[in-house]
Design a protein around this motif. Structure first.
Motif, short mmCIF file in Angstrom:
data_model
loop_
_atom_site.label_atom_id
_atom_site.label_comp_id
_atom_site.label_asym_id
_atom_site.label_seq_id
_atom_site.Cartn_x
_atom_site.Cartn_y
_atom_site.Cartn_z
N VAL A 195 -6.55 -2.89 0.63
CA VAL A 195 -6.47 -2.40 -0.76
C VAL A 195 -7.86 -1.99 -1.24
O VAL A 195 -8.02 -0.97 -1.94
CB VAL A 195 -5.86 -3.47 -1.69
CG1 VAL A 195 -5.94 -3.03 -3.14
CG2 VAL A 195 -4.41 -3.73 -1.30
N ALA A 214 -3.50 1.46 -6.78
CA ALA A 214 -4.04 0.27 -6.12
C ALA A 214 -4.43 -0.85 -7.08
O ALA A 214 -4.52 -2.01 -6.68
CB ALA A 214 -5.25 0.66 -5.27
N SER A 217 -2.28 -4.29 -7.31
CA SER A 217 -2.46 -5.18 -6.15
C SER A 217 -3.86 -5.78 -6.14
O SER A 217 -4.03 -6.96 -5.83
CB SER A 217 -2.22 -4.40 -4.85
OG SER A 217 -0.87 -4.03 -4.73
N THR A 247 2.37 0.33 -2.23
CA THR A 247 1.02 0.80 -2.59
C THR A 247 0.53 1.89 -1.64
O THR A 247 0.07 2.95 -2.07
CB THR A 247 0.03 -0.37 -2.59
OG1 THR A 247 0.45 -1.34 -3.55
CG2 THR A 247 -1.38 0.11 -2.93
N HIS A 248 0.64 1.64 -0.35
CA HIS A 248 0.12 2.60 0.62
C HIS A 248 1.01 3.84 0.75
O HIS A 248 0.50 4.95 0.94
CB HIS A 248 -0.06 1.92 1.98
CG HIS A 248 -1.26 1.02 2.03
ND1 HIS A 248 -1.32 -0.17 1.35
CD2 HIS A 248 -2.46 1.17 2.65
CE1 HIS A 248 -2.50 -0.73 1.56
NE2 HIS A 248 -3.20 0.06 2.34
#
Length: 264
Positions: A195, A214, A217, A247-248
């Motif tokens: 992250v 991001a 997180s 997130t990714h």
């Protein structure tokens, strides 16, 4: 990319924050949900202060008096554990009520006098959240995974008067393999650094949307680094594990859609 293009993401985050504050504040109070003990939210700061007392560090008379009210000053060297606060806070002589008065005043006073001891206490409490190869340790990793709370797969731990009955309702071996009761998960440290890399990438490429994706997180992981001992229940990092894929993937989709936005 203009910051105005991610205003909807910021607005969404604000809505989530408002809902969180309302639910955990007025709603839980209205439902008479008792708040957790003060000691549960100050594990790392408490262990920093306990380390100073256990090592006979530099303390003012006021600090010594406070620490003695909290727990017998001569006993810290026996009750203090570098990687775990539990043996101290669960001791029958520990007085949780003392934490409600002047905790941060004495914490800051002892910090000024013992910065190195405080840093050592912090790194011994949190190293598993940021060291990528801490190794295994009996009594920390495997035991905490199989012994996590609540013991929802151990009937004997629930009093019979609660009327809660247990049973294995999943009879499919394929589903059991996909959704096991107890399984290895990604180390929190791997997630933290991935992250952080995402944040650095977003900053270097001036991608405010990637940063916005991001931040939730990163905020969650930041709370672990500040206040959660690594002698931990994996549930502390469960939300970070669950959010990693989202997130990714969102960051990747944001990146691949960039040419389309520029062409428009």
């Amino acid at each position: 990319m203009k910051w105005s293009s991610v205003i909807h993401l910021i607005f969404s985050a604000l809505i989530v924050m408002v809902v969180f504050v309302v639910v955990t504040g007025p709603v839980l109070s209205y439902l008479n949900v008792a708040p957790t003990e003060k000691v549960e939210s100050v594990g790392v700061p408490l262990n920093q202060m306990a380390r100073v007392a256990a090592l006979n560090g530099d303390m003012s008379e006021s600090d010594k008096k406070y620490m003695n009210e909290l727990f017998p000053i001569a006993e810290y060297k026996y009750a203090y554990r570098p990687c775990c606060t539990d043996l101290l806070k669960w001791d029958r002589r520990f007085k949780d009520d003392v934490l409600k008065k002047d905790l941060w005043k004495h914490w800051a006073s002892m910090l000024i006098r013992n910065p190195r001891v405080y840093f050592e206490a912090w790194e011994l409490q949190t190293f598993g959240f940021w060291v990528v190869n801490p190794g295994d340790a009996t009594g920390i990793w495997s035991w905490n995974i199989t012994g996590g709370a609540p013991y929802n797969n151990r009937p004997k731990t629930i009093p019979a008067e609660f009327g809660i009955h247990f049973g294995r309702y999943n009879t499919s071996s394929s589903l059991t393999m996909l959704f096991p009761e107890d399984e290895w998960s990604l180390p929190i440290s791997w997630i933290l650094w991935s992250v952080l890399y995402l944040c650095v990438l977003g900053y270097c490429k001036q991608r405010a949307d990637v940063l916005a994706i991001a931040i939730p997180s990163l905020t969650l992981l930041g709370t672990l680094l500040i206040a959660s001992p690594i002698y931990y229940w994996p549930r502390y990092g469960a939300a970070a594990n669950f959010s990693l894929l989202c997130t990714h993937c969102c960051s990747y989709l944001s990146e691949v859609s960039k040419p389309d936005r520029q062409s428009r």
